[in-house]
Write a protein that holds these residues in place. Structure first.
Motif, short mmCIF file in Angstrom:
data_model
loop_
_atom_site.label_atom_id
_atom_site.label_comp_id
_atom_site.label_asym_id
_atom_site.label_seq_id
_atom_site.Cartn_x
_atom_site.Cartn_y
_atom_site.Cartn_z
N UNK A 139 1.48 8.97 21.03
CA UNK A 139 0.53 9.99 20.59
C UNK A 139 0.37 9.97 19.08
N UNK A 140 1.49 9.87 18.37
CA UNK A 140 1.44 9.84 16.91
C UNK A 140 0.77 8.58 16.39
N UNK A 141 1.05 7.45 17.01
CA UNK A 141 0.42 6.19 16.59
C UNK A 141 -1.09 6.25 16.81
N UNK A 142 -1.52 6.73 17.97
CA UNK A 142 -2.95 6.82 18.24
C UNK A 142 -3.64 7.76 17.27
N UNK A 143 -3.01 8.89 16.97
CA UNK A 143 -3.57 9.81 15.97
C UNK A 143 -3.76 9.11 14.63
N UNK A 144 -2.73 8.35 14.22
CA UNK A 144 -2.79 7.67 12.92
C UNK A 144 -3.89 6.60 12.90
N UNK A 145 -4.02 5.86 13.98
CA UNK A 145 -5.08 4.84 14.05
C UNK A 145 -6.46 5.48 13.94
N UNK A 146 -6.66 6.59 14.64
CA UNK A 146 -7.96 7.25 14.59
C UNK A 146 -8.21 7.86 13.21
N UNK A 147 -7.18 8.41 12.60
CA UNK A 147 -7.33 8.98 11.26
C UNK A 147 -7.78 7.93 10.25
N UNK A 148 -7.30 6.71 10.42
CA UNK A 148 -7.64 5.64 9.48
C UNK A 148 -8.85 4.82 9.92
N UNK A 149 -9.43 5.14 11.06
CA UNK A 149 -10.61 4.42 11.53
C UNK A 149 -10.31 2.99 11.92
N UNK A 150 -9.06 2.70 12.30
CA UNK A 150 -8.66 1.33 12.58
C UNK A 150 -8.98 0.87 14.00
#
Length: 268
Positions: free
Chosen positions: A75-86
């Protein structure tokens, strides 16, 4: 203990998702750091953008509490990916050992949130997610755990450098192993993207049949390669073969070699 939720450098040295190069999100083994992928960019060329993931509890995130469950970590990894637009404009995933399970679950979580599946999922030195772990290394005492890692080639001797490395990495390593060894993938629809799975000779953590079982996670093309080098084969000569294969597999349409479905068997 609740993991630290403050903003943190999940992808050190990586800017927002821009440009035409395809992001390859790379997850290391339990206790690992982005250093596993330090020379990958040169080996993959300009069409691929290597994005190593730095998990809590190591490197500049040493003071953060590591995750010890797969669901919270993903969940945390997916949030971070979306936050960075990756993951907005296409992406691929690579994971080694525990990282393979995190990569797979991340792809499934992004799909659940309405994003496209990965262009390709590469998994190495890991059982398939539907199989039980069969190991409980996270419950070993410190002496036993260190001996286990040394037997796998994960600790280099008994030098002061190795002792210091061990002291700093132990909490993250134990948490990572707990997340991995208590995890079993839930029943869900298979992915449709291509999956390439790597096993290695003499790897007791991920024997060939456990790696071959990754074919169940996709309805798309599946390939399995068996390489020399043991559990940490990415630190040896086999790394070049893997990079060559990823570079070909992620080449832009029209330049990539044909990828045909191979549901069973292995190739070397």
């Amino acid at each position: 203990m609740t993991p630290d939720r403050r903003p943190a450098p999940w992808f050190p040295g990586t800017g927002p998702g821009t440009g035409t190069a395809l992001p390859l999100i790379c997850f290391p083994h339990a206790g690992g750091t982005p250093s596993l992928f330090r020379d990958w960019q040169a080996g993959l060329g300009d069409d691929v953008r290597v994005v190593p993931v730095l998990l809590p509890g190591r490197g500049v995130r040493l003071r953060e509490t590591p995750y010890d469950t797969m669901a919270a970590l993903v969940t945390a990894v997916a949030d971070a990916l979306l936050d960075r637009g990756l993951a907005d404009g296409g992406y691929a995933l690579f994971g080694h050992s525990m990282g393979a399970l995190v990569a797979y679950e991340t792809g499934c979580e992004l799909r659940r949130r309405g994003l496209a599946e990965p262009r390709h999922l590469y998994v190495a030195a890991s059982r398939a997610p539907q199989l039980p772990a069969g190991r409980r290394d996270h419950l070993l005492d410190e002496i036993q755990l260190r001996a286990q890692l040394r037997a796998l080639g994960g600790i280099d001797g008994d030098s002061a450098v190795a002792d210091d490395y061990w002291a700093r990495r132990l909490p993250a390593l134990r948490a990572d192993l707990a997340a991995c060894e208590t995890y079993r993938g839930p029943p869900r629809a298979p992915l449709r993207c291509p999956v390439t799975a790597y096993s290695a000779e003499g790897d007791p953590v991920a024997p060939p049949d456990a790696v071959a079982a990754w074919h169940d996670v996709t309805s798309g093309p599946f390939r399995r390669r068996h390489l020399p080098g043991g559990h940490f084969f990415l630190s040896g000569p086999s790394r070049g073969r893997v990079l060559h294969e990823i570079r070909d597999g992620l080449a832009p349409t029209g330049r990539a070699p044909a990828l045909t479905a191979q549901r069973n068997g292995s190739w070397t």
